[in-house]
Design an enzyme around this catalytic site. Structure first.
Site, PDB file in Angstrom:
ATOM      1  N   ASP A  80     -54.787 -41.729 115.972  1.00 48.44           N
ATOM      2  CA  ASP A  80     -54.768 -40.581 116.672  1.00 48.44           C
ATOM      3  C   ASP A  80     -54.444 -39.228 116.189  1.00 48.44           C
ATOM      4  OD1 ASP A  80     -57.126 -41.646 117.914  1.00 48.44           O
ATOM      5  OD2 ASP A  80     -55.540 -41.703 120.308  1.00 48.44           O
ATOM      6  N   LEU A 138     -47.801 -35.745 120.870  1.00 52.86           N
ATOM      7  CA  LEU A 138     -46.944 -35.584 122.187  1.00 52.86           C
ATOM      8  C   LEU A 138     -46.082 -34.336 122.464  1.00 52.86           C
ATOM      9  CD1 LEU A 138     -46.235 -39.509 121.042  1.00 52.86           C
ATOM     10  CD2 LEU A 138     -48.481 -38.731 122.885  1.00 52.86           C
ATOM     11  N   ARG A 162     -46.014 -35.207 131.890  1.00 53.00           N
ATOM     12  CA  ARG A 162     -45.137 -35.274 130.113  1.00 53.00           C
ATOM     13  C   ARG A 162     -44.271 -34.776 129.986  1.00 53.00           C
ATOM     14  NH1 ARG A 162     -49.074 -34.285 124.741  1.00 53.00           N
ATOM     15  NH2 ARG A 162     -50.636 -36.323 125.172  1.00 53.00           N
ATOM     16  N   GLU A 173     -48.288 -43.174 127.186  1.00 51.19           N
ATOM     17  CA  GLU A 173     -49.384 -43.361 127.219  1.00 51.19           C
ATOM     18  C   GLU A 173     -50.362 -44.855 126.195  1.00 51.19           C
ATOM     19  OE1 GLU A 173     -50.930 -39.327 125.999  1.00 51.19           O
ATOM     20  OE2 GLU A 173     -49.446 -38.094 127.011  1.00 51.19           O
ATOM     21  N   GLY A 208     -53.031 -48.197 125.292  1.00 53.46           N
ATOM     22  CA  GLY A 208     -54.192 -48.046 124.593  1.00 53.46           C
ATOM     23  C   GLY A 208     -54.121 -49.861 125.879  1.00 53.46           C
ATOM     24  N   LEU A 245     -51.263 -52.424 124.677  1.00 53.11           N
ATOM     25  CA  LEU A 245     -49.792 -52.287 125.322  1.00 53.11           C
ATOM     26  C   LEU A 245     -49.804 -52.512 126.803  1.00 53.11           C
ATOM     27  CD1 LEU A 245     -47.046 -51.574 124.909  1.00 53.11           C
ATOM     28  CD2 LEU A 245     -47.732 -49.545 124.709  1.00 53.11           C
ATOM     29  N   GLU A 300     -26.004 -28.602 143.552  1.00 51.90           N
ATOM     30  CA  GLU A 300     -24.798 -27.600 144.610  1.00 51.90           C
ATOM     31  C   GLU A 300     -24.092 -26.199 145.007  1.00 51.90           C
ATOM     32  OE1 GLU A 300     -25.080 -32.370 145.965  1.00 51.90           O
ATOM     33  OE2 GLU A 300     -25.748 -31.200 144.146  1.00 51.90           O
ATOM     34  N   SER A 354     -42.565 -52.497 115.254  1.00 52.92           N
ATOM     35  CA  SER A 354     -41.732 -53.174 115.339  1.00 52.92           C
ATOM     36  C   SER A 354     -41.640 -53.275 113.798  1.00 52.92           C
ATOM     37  CB  SER A 354     -42.244 -54.440 115.969  1.00 52.92           C
ATOM     38  OG  SER A 354     -44.097 -54.849 114.679  1.00 52.92           O
TER      39      SER A 354
END
Length: 391
Positions: free
Chosen positions: A225, A229, A209, A321, A323, A326, A77, A248
């Protein structure tokens, strides 16, 4: 056009209800397009669009437009009002979200609209933030401004899904993306960075992204890989989101691209209490931010707790992203809001399967429906949404 001219035009060129609705929809559609420009760049704030319109002898005229700027300030605004200047008096404001009514780093946008002399506000969506939640509309109405709400609300809700999710459910909007071959494989461990889809799908992923507040991958993706990202589209290089690794035990290599570039592009590590103090300190020394959850019974990151932490950090939309492992975990826990599935044209014949059944069947069984699909070169992109929305 002068103020006097605008007053004359208003009194002599009133629109019929059907004509007014046509113009209202046109200007709200523009406000929505403007709001999309700031997606992923407005921190914890929603990305809002605003269009200011005056009536003239030749029809409605846009006198100001804006969208929420990088970092969340200035608001849409204020950008539009600054462009319109004194011509804003007597104008109609089209806004995609209820103007704020609380004083934060700046005074309320509702007050700014009042002081500018706006006569009518058309808004797509009310703001569920407890600091607003109808107060912005009330301020405008108390000042004698006509307020109309709900125009193109469905589109606004979709665009603002991240902010609405964080505000109403205390967790980000989760968008999962996966690429599979025509025969249902996502790749194999013997061929890292195996290209399943073509350049059109890759460029669309970069665009997705850029519109997210953060992108998340599991640590196995990093180990296999070593991705960067980032957004690698010309002109959008500065829109790379925060990069988050679900890790983790702190297995991410210090030599990985994500860690090595953490001081240039924000990189967060979501870990459980099982990460060593030495590794945690090493990651922080290289610019990574550590977010810790209580470990689950298996020692993994507590995903529900992790999402609350990310919401508290101001993450509205989280792009994952993912696999196979997951994806199944997130689906089993009913955490995904939107699933984007790319299907390449090539056949792998062997490797890691995405699901035990076809991806379409698996997603439908998990409570999703196919919202839309499109061709991207030789590949196909399918967007699935939850059958039962969270809000």
């Amino acid at each position: 056009m002068s103020k006097t001219s605008f007053d004359f035009a208003r009194s002599h060129c009133e629109l019929s209800p059907s004509e007014q609705l046509k113009w209202d929809e046109r200007f709200m559609a523009l406000a929505l397009r403007l709001g999309r420009r700031g997606m992923g760049q407005t921190a914890e704030n929603p990305s809002v669009g605003c269009v200011l319109v005056q009536q003239s002898a030749g029809g409605p005229v846009i006198i100001g437009q804006g969208y929420t700027q990088k970092g969340g300030r200035p608001h849409a605004e204020r950008m539009a009002l600054a462009q319109a200047g004194s011509a804003a008096k007597g104008a109609t404001a089209y806004v995609t979200l209820e103007p704020c009514s609380h004083t934060g780093k700046s005074s309320p946008c509702s007050q700014a609209l009042i002081e500018a002399g706006i006569r009518r506000v058309v808004c797509a969506k009310g703001d569920p933030d407890p600091r607003v939640n109808g107060r912005g509309f009330a301020m405008l109405q108390d000042a004698g401004i006509a307020v109309e709400t709900g125009l193109m609300e469905e589109e606004a809700t979709r665009d603002l899904a991240g902010f609405l999710s964080r505000t109403q459910t205390n967790r980000p909007w989760l968008v999962a993306k996966m690429a599979i071959s025509v025969d249902g494989y996502i790749g194999n461990r013997q061929q890292p960075n195996l290209a399943i889809t073509g350049p059109e799908a890759k460029n669309r992923t970069y665009a997705l992204r850029s519109r997210a507040d953060a992108i998340l991958v599991g640590v196995d993706t990093v180990l296999i890989d070593d991705p960067s990202l980032t957004v690698r589209l010309q002109g959008l290089e500065e829109t790379s989101p925060i990069r988050i690794v679900l890790d983790s035990k702190g297995r991410i290599p210090l030599s990985s691209q994500l860690v090595q570039t953490a001081k240039n592009v924000p990189t967060w590590i979501l870990a459980s209490g099982h990460i060593s103090v030495e590794k945690a300190l090493s990651l922080e020394a290289r610019g990574c931010k550590l977010l810790l959850t209580d470990p689950t019974s298996l020692g993994h990151v507590d995903l529900d707790q992790a999402l609350v932490l990310l919401a508290e950090e101001g993450i509205n939309k989280l792009f994952i992203e993912t696999g196979a492992i997951l994806a199944r975990t997130l689906l089993d826990k009913d955490l995904i809001d939107e699933f984007i599935l790319y299907q390449g044209c090539r056949r792998l014949g062997t490797g890691l399967r995405a699901f035990e059944q076809s991806a379409n069947e698996a997603l439908c069984a998990a409570g999703f429906y196919l919202d839309h699909q499109q061709r991207m070169g030789q590949d196909k992109a399918m967007t699935f949404l939850r059958k039962v929305p969270r809000f």
